[in-house]
Design a protein around this motif. Structure first.
Motif, mmCIF file in Angstrom:
data_model
loop_
_atom_site.group_PDB
_atom_site.id
_atom_site.type_symbol
_atom_site.label_atom_id
_atom_site.label_comp_id
_atom_site.label_asym_id
_atom_site.label_seq_id
_atom_site.Cartn_x
_atom_site.Cartn_y
_atom_site.Cartn_z
ATOM 1 N N GLN A 143 0.795 -1.287 0.132
ATOM 2 C CA GLN A 143 0.003 -0.201 -0.169
ATOM 3 C C GLN A 143 0.637 1.266 -0.049
ATOM 4 N N GLU A 167 -14.201 3.976 0.733
ATOM 5 C CA GLU A 167 -13.221 2.992 0.408
ATOM 6 C C GLU A 167 -13.942 1.439 0.394
ATOM 7 N N PHE A 223 -14.040 -2.678 0.425
ATOM 8 C CA PHE A 223 -13.008 -3.447 0.855
ATOM 9 C C PHE A 223 -11.706 -2.824 1.582
ATOM 10 N N VAL A 229 -20.126 -5.275 0.656
ATOM 11 C CA VAL A 229 -20.030 -4.291 -0.397
ATOM 12 C C VAL A 229 -21.385 -4.203 -1.469
#
Ligand SMILES: C[S@@+](CC[C@H](N)C(=O)[O-])C[C@H]1O[C@@H](n2cnc3c(N)ncnc32)[C@H](O)[C@@H]1O
Length: 280
Positions: free
Chosen positions: A34, A60, A62, A116
Motif C-alpha cells: 500500500q 473505500e 474493501f 459491499v
C-alpha cells in the motif's frame, strides 16, 4: 506480475526486526503493497482536473485496515471517509493501528462492517475499490451488481476509481516473485493457480524474514482475472456514462514512473497495474 508496488517512500521507514513469530501480517501487508499517500494524491489530482473542485468525501470499499481512509482524512481538515469491509477483525485492527493513533482526523472516518453488495447509506464524491479486491466477484451478474452499488454510492459528479492488473506474466501459473521491502523483510507474490478457461486465479502473499523464518500464505486471494475491456463493458452496463483507463508512464530505463495518464491504446507489457475511472 507482482501485486501492486509502493510507488515511492515518502518518509524514512523505521526498521524493526521482523520474524515470523512476532510480525503482524497486516503491518507487513501495509508496508509491502500500500502507498496510500501516493493514491490520495493521485485521485485528488484527477478529481480536481475532471470536476473543477476539491474532493472531500470518499468511500473505500474493501477497506481492510482503513489505511487509505486514515490517509485521506489527514490530508485535509474538511475531508471525511467511509470504509466498508466484511471482516470485523481487520476493521478493529484498523481502528487500533490507523485511526486511533491519528487523533481528531480519525473521528472523521466511519467504518461499516458490511458486504459491499448491500446498501450502505450515504453518497460520496469518490468511491474506490483498490488492490483488485472486487475480483472476488467472479461472474458477470455479481460484478455488475457491485458496480451498480458503487454508482449509487456517488454524488452526481462523483468518480469511481478501480485498479486492475494484467500483462502476459499474469497468465503464468506457479510464479513466485520476491521483492525486498525497505523495512527489512521479503514480500513474495505467488500466482498459484491460473485457469485460462475461466480466468480463475488463486494468489498468495508470503513473507520471509532475515532470521530465516517464513510466513507462508499470510493472505490468499481467490479471484477472477478481469480484463480491461470486460471491466469497461460492465461499468457501462451498470450505468456509468464513461470509463477511462489511466496507464503508467515509463522512465528512461523503461521502468514505471508512477505517473498515470488517460490512454486509449497501449502495447501490452509483461506486468502492469492500471487504474480505471468511471463517471456516472
Ligand atoms: C486485499 S484486502 C484490501 C485492503 C485494502 N483496501 C487495500 O487496498 O489493500 C481485501 C478486503 O476485502 C474484504 N472483503 C472481501 N469481500 C468483501 C465483500 N463482499 N464486502 C466487503 N468487504 C469484502 C476482506 O475482508 C479484506 O479486508
Amino acid at each position: 506480475m507482482s501485486k501492486k508496488k509502493k510507488k515511492k517512500t515518502s518518509k524514512k521507514t523505521p526498521k524493526p526486526k521482523f520474524t515470523a513469530k512476532t510480525a503482524d501480517k497486516h503491518a507487513l501487508y501495509q508496508l509491502s503493497v500500500q502507498d496510500a499517500d501516493y493514491e490520495v494524491g493521485m485521485i485528488s489530482r484527477i478529481f480536481k482536473r475532471l470536476r473543477g473542485r476539491k474532493a472531500l468525501s470518499v468511500r473505500e470499499d474493501f477497506c481492510g485496515t482503513a489505511l487509505f481512509c486514515a490517509t485521506w482524512v489527514k490530508s485535509d481538515k474538511q475531508r471525511t471517509a467511509l470504509g466498508v469491509d466484511l471482516d470485523p477483525g481487520v476493521l478493529q485492527w484498523g481502528i487500533e493501528h490507523n485511526l486511533s493513533p491519528i487523533g481528531e482526523p480519525g473521528n472523521r472516518v466511519k467504518l461499516a462492517q458490511s458486504n459491499v453488495l448491500d446498501k450502505v447509506p450515504g453518497r460520496s464524491d469518490i468511491c474506490i475499490a483498490f488492490n483488485f479486491s472486487y475480483w472476488c466477484f467472479q461472474d458477470r451478474p455479481t460484478l455488475l451488481e457491485y458496480f451498480k452499488r458503487a454508482k449509487q454510492a456517488l454524488v452526481d459528479d462523483g468518480l469511481f476509481f478501480l485498479d486492475a492488473y494484467g500483462g502476459y506474466e499474469s497468465y503464468e501459473p506457479d510464479l513466485e516473485e520476491p521483492r525486498k521491502i525497505d523495512a527489512g523483510f521479503t514480500y513474495i507474490w505467488h500466482q498459484d493457480v491460473m485457469d485460462p478457461i475461466n480466468n480463475h486465479v488463486v494468489n498468495h502473499i508470503h513473507f520471509e524474514f532475515k532470521d530465516g523464518t517464513k510466513m507462508r500464505k499470510a493472505f490468499t486471494y481467490d479471484w477472477r482475472l478481469w480484463t480491461l475491456p470486460e471491466l469497461r463493458e460492465l461499468l457501462l452496463e451498470a450505468g456509468f456514462a464513461d470509463v477511462t483507463v489511466y496507464w503508467e508512464g515509463a522512465d528512461e530505463e523503461g521502468e514505471g514512473n508512477g505517473v498515470y495518464r488517460p490512454r486509449k491504446s497501449v502495447t501490452n507489457e509483461a506486468g502492469w497495474v492500471a487504474y480505471l475511472v468511471a463517471t456516472p
